[in-house]
Design an enzyme around this catalytic site. Structure first.
Site, short mmCIF file in Angstrom:
data_model
loop_
_atom_site.label_atom_id
_atom_site.label_comp_id
_atom_site.label_asym_id
_atom_site.label_seq_id
_atom_site.Cartn_x
_atom_site.Cartn_y
_atom_site.Cartn_z
CG ASP A 24 1.85 58.49 25.96
OD1 ASP A 24 0.91 59.30 25.79
OD2 ASP A 24 2.46 58.38 27.05
N GLY A 25 0.98 60.13 22.79
CA GLY A 25 1.24 61.53 22.49
C GLY A 25 0.62 61.98 21.18
CG ASP A 34 1.12 60.02 31.59
OD1 ASP A 34 2.00 59.39 30.99
OD2 ASP A 34 0.00 60.29 31.10
N GLY A 91 6.21 64.73 28.73
CA GLY A 91 6.12 65.80 29.73
C GLY A 91 4.73 66.38 29.83
CG HIS A 107 -1.18 56.16 29.76
ND1 HIS A 107 -0.25 55.23 29.36
CD2 HIS A 107 -0.51 57.34 29.82
CE1 HIS A 107 0.92 55.83 29.18
NE2 HIS A 107 0.80 57.11 29.46
N GLY A 164 -4.93 61.36 25.65
CA GLY A 164 -5.14 62.29 26.76
C GLY A 164 -6.14 63.36 26.40
CB SER A 165 -5.78 66.79 25.05
OG SER A 165 -4.77 66.44 24.17
N GLY A 208 -1.40 67.36 25.20
CA GLY A 208 -1.87 68.41 24.31
C GLY A 208 -0.88 68.81 23.23
CG HIS A 247 4.45 56.78 30.55
ND1 HIS A 247 4.13 57.76 29.62
CD2 HIS A 247 5.79 56.57 30.41
CE1 HIS A 247 5.21 58.11 28.96
NE2 HIS A 247 6.23 57.42 29.42
C1 DX5 Z 1 2.83 63.13 28.39
C2 DX5 Z 1 2.19 61.80 28.72
C3 DX5 Z 1 1.02 61.45 27.89
C4 DX5 Z 1 -0.04 62.54 27.78
C5 DX5 Z 1 -0.69 62.36 26.43
O1 DX5 Z 1 4.14 63.05 28.13
O2 DX5 Z 1 3.10 60.72 28.65
O3 DX5 Z 1 0.44 60.24 28.30
O4 DX5 Z 1 -1.03 62.54 28.79
O5 DX5 Z 1 -1.55 63.40 26.19
P1 DX5 Z 1 -2.05 63.72 24.71
O6 DX5 Z 1 -2.83 62.52 24.26
O7 DX5 Z 1 -2.90 64.95 24.90
O8 DX5 Z 1 -0.85 63.98 23.86
ZN ZN Z 2 2.14 58.75 29.06
#
Ligand code: DX5
Ligand code: ZN
Length: 227
Positions: free
Chosen positions: A184-185, A44, A154, A42, A206-207, A157, A78
């Protein structure tokens, strides 16, 4: 608009979000995740308008596309941007495989999706926590995937918003079977099984991957939880 159900949208995938990677070691982290079995990354893109931060863009995408494609993996982009149509040709040119833009950022999602497909990209429609699922599902029916944001977009984490489970289930029920549901998120080892259970098949992390001591092991644990 004709949908061509790309193979990678149809399976169950954990997608590491490269926005959360250690960008000083990006190539190395991509390689070790490919070794761990990642098929979809993914990516961003934030423009500082639709979302507050400027994140990463086509220049960074181009730098890793060769590495990813050499291993038959894909880059799912994205776009958290205003005027997504302005950026889509650059994403295609830089090596993106799919592009997901926001329902809130366009008056004509179908026209933008046609533009994406004309560039050979798979088309996704994302929607924010403040948007009604029914509206996004209606607009998203002709897309390859619909992305239910489980945080306000945005930043990596943040914690998953608890209403997300019901929204994912509603979305899954409202879309044709061959349209993928992405989330996502705020995905963690603790909630990933419930997210899959609610109906998501493309799950961004992500995190929970990159803040771990061992990102490949964190990825494998998430993948096992949804297998
Ligand atoms: C933030 C991005 C996400 C972000 C997710 O708005 O669209 O893809 O990297 O990160 P985590 O999984 O840490 O919420
Ligand atoms: Zn994203």
């Amino acid at each position: 608009m004709t949908r061509h159900a790309h193979a990678w949208t149809q399976g169950t995938e954990i997608e590491p979000s490269l926005y959360a990677a250690d960008l000083a070691r990006l190539g190395e982290q991509v390689e070790e995740l490919l070794d761990a079995g990642v098929r979809v990354f993914h990516f961003d893109v934030g423009d500082g308008h639709f979302v507050e931060p400027i994140t990463i863009g086509p220049v960074v995408l181009r730098a890793i596309a060769g590495l990813v494609h050499a291993r038959d993996a894909v880059l799912d982009c994205h776009l958290m941007v205003e005027n997504p149509e302005r950026h889509i040709p650059q994403i295609a040119e830089a090596g993106g495989d799919g592009v997901t833009f926001h329902y809130e950022a366009t008056d004509d999602p179908e026209r933008v999706a046609e533009l994406a497909r004309g560039q050979g990209l798979c088309a996704g429609l994302a929607f924010n926590p403040g948007t009604a699922v029914a509206d996004a599902a209606r607009a998203g029916a002709p897309f390859d995937l619909v992305l239910c944001m489980s945080i306000w977009p945005g930043y990596s984490g943040q914690e998953l918003l608890p209403e997300s489970y019901e929204r994912i289930a509603d979305l899954r029920d409202s879309l044709p079977d061959d349209v993928a549901v992405q989330v996502d998120g705020g995905v963690t080892a603790e909630n990933v099984a419930a997210i899959r259970e609610a109906g998501a098949n493309l799950i961004v992390a992500g995190s929970s991957v990159f803040a771990a001591d061992d990102p490949p092991a964190a990825y494998r644990a998430l993948a096992r939880s949804v297998a």
